[in-house]
Each structure stands twice: as C-alpha cells, then as structure tokens.
Design a protein around this motif. Sequence first.
Motif, short mmCIF file in Angstrom:
data_model
loop_
_atom_site.label_atom_id
_atom_site.label_comp_id
_atom_site.label_asym_id
_atom_site.label_seq_id
_atom_site.Cartn_x
_atom_site.Cartn_y
_atom_site.Cartn_z
N ASP A 121 35.75 22.60 32.89
CA ASP A 121 35.69 23.65 31.93
C ASP A 121 36.81 23.70 30.84
OD1 ASP A 121 34.95 25.96 30.51
OD2 ASP A 121 35.04 27.33 32.23
N ALA A 136 38.67 27.29 28.96
CA ALA A 136 37.85 28.24 30.30
C ALA A 136 38.10 29.71 29.83
CB ALA A 136 38.49 27.90 31.57
N PHE A 178 33.30 31.18 33.77
CA PHE A 178 32.11 30.21 34.18
C PHE A 178 32.90 29.45 35.38
CE2 PHE A 178 30.45 31.05 30.15
CZ PHE A 178 29.14 30.99 30.50
N ALA A 179 34.37 28.99 35.29
CA ALA A 179 34.81 28.02 36.15
C ALA A 179 34.73 28.85 37.53
CB ALA A 179 36.54 28.07 35.70
N VAL A 214 36.67 22.33 40.66
CA VAL A 214 36.47 22.84 39.20
C VAL A 214 37.89 22.83 38.47
CG1 VAL A 214 35.74 24.87 37.81
CG2 VAL A 214 34.64 24.31 40.19
N ALA A 253 39.80 24.14 35.39
CA ALA A 253 39.82 25.23 34.25
C ALA A 253 40.86 24.69 33.35
CB ALA A 253 39.62 26.54 34.64
#
Length: 309
Positions: A250, A253, A258-259, A271, A273
């Motif tokens: 991401d 971020a 969203f992360a 994930v 970020a």
Amino acid sequence: PPPLSMHAVRFLRVCMQQTQSVIDRVVELGLPLWLLQCREPSEFADDFNANVETTMASQAARDDALQILGFCANMGGFHEVARIFEAEDVLHALLVLLEGNPSDDGACAGVRCLQYLLTTNKGERRRFLSSQDVHDILVPLYLRKQDTAKDALAKSLSVVLSDAAWLERALPYFDSRGSTQKLYQIVQEINSLEQLKQMHSTGKAADRLRPGGQPLEETLEATHRLEGLQPSKVVRHFTRELRPDAVIVDVGAGTGIFALAFAAALPEGRVFALEVRSDAIRRIRQLAKREQAGNVHAMRMAEHGVPAL
C-alpha cells in the motif's frame, strides 16, 4: 411580552459590550434565539415573532442582533437552547440576518456565531446548512467584504467547504446556478489565504491534512471519507483473485485504512504500508497493535520513491 423594538435591541447590544454578567443573563433568558424567531410555542409566540420580523426589517437592528449573537456564540447555554429547535431553522434564520449589506462588525459577529453553530457537538449541524443559503448569502457576502470581515467569512466558509459530504450534496445546486467554477475559485483563494497566514506566523506551509492542527486521523478517518472510499468493499473485490498468502503493498497508506482491511482479509498474507509521514506511520502501528494485525508492516518511504522490499 413587551415589543422588541430597534432601540431595545441597540440598548441590549451596548449593555452586552460592557460586562459579561449581562451576556450571561441574556443567554439565560434565551433572548439570542428570540432574535432568530425561535421560541417555544405559547399564546404570545406568533405576535412576538411578527414583532421581531418587523424590527429586523431595519439593517441597523440586524447589525445589532448579529453582534448580540456574536457575544453569545461560545456560550454553552446558547447552544443548549439552540438544540431545542430544528438545526436548519436556526441556521437559515442566522443567514437571513446576514443577508443584504451588514456592517463589518455585524458580519464578523454573525459568521462567528455561524462558525460555533457548525462546529459544536462534533459538527452535527453542518449537514443541515442549506446550499442555497451558502450560495445566495454567504458567498456573495464573502466576495463583497474586505480585510477583517473577509477573513472572518473565509473561516466560516472553510468550515463548510472542507466538509466533503456537505460539498457533494451542494454541488448540484451550485452547478444549476452556473456557479461551480466560482465555488472552486473561492476554495483556492481561501486555501491560499490560510497558507499565507501560516507562513507568516510560523514560517512553515500549512499542513493540508491537518488544517487546524488536529490529529491526522480526524481527516483521513473521517466518517464521510470512509463512506466514500468503502475500504471493505474494495478489499473484497481484490481479494477474490488473490492467494491467501499474498503480499500487498500500500503506497501512500495514510493511516492504514486499506492496509488494515487487507490484513484482516488475508491473515496469512503480508501487508506493507508505505508512508512518508511520521504521524501516519505511528498511527498505522498503533492501529495494527490494537487490531492484533501482526502481518502489517509500516515502513517509511522517500517522498518520490518506493523502497526495495
């Protein structure tokens, strides 16, 4: 009740300039809301409202009334009484007082009251502000005024126009009046004014993500923003075709909305970020710890580049 004449309004305003005790008593009696023709039903209400309407036909009386409301703008008692009445009625009545050609003192006091009405109680009244009133009254007044009055109007307009949800609802009306471009010009002018003031006072440019110095999450995690971005829906769409152990990157971020959503949807995945802001990285780590999302890795990135993973 005795008639509220133009002279009575002037006398009240002068007395309120002298001492706080008069302001306190005026608020206690609920007089500021009377000036907005907001009274609880009684056998006298219709006659009194008609009397106020007649008195407010005078620009001088409206200026005095606006200054009275400005004195009371930050008083808790005023806002408690205001909550009894419909928010759209209170806001419309105040803007009607600002219509026409108020003095600079009247305009400053009136928009100060407006600003407090729009920002108290977590800004719950803001969505009730009429786009027509802003278009027909507030915007023309901003364009006409100069110096201190223009600055005061810019602050109130900033409160209104920075609300993306309100702006989205208002744009069709501005568009129907052929004023959309004018609105965008005003937004740019206000933003430029705020940046100049920030530079003058601190030597630094204003932070557009923290315009009032509030925590970053108040901007990036605002309800209207989450409703518009719909992170859960976006994540559901993309994860349909991803492996359970997928790696998500991401870039930019923010505070991780969203992360963290991807991390919850792909607990076996990782994930990353990426952010340039320290306050954003701290917020992502804080939320990841709170949500026990050990598969979220907040990393700093250069402003114009992505680090190797």
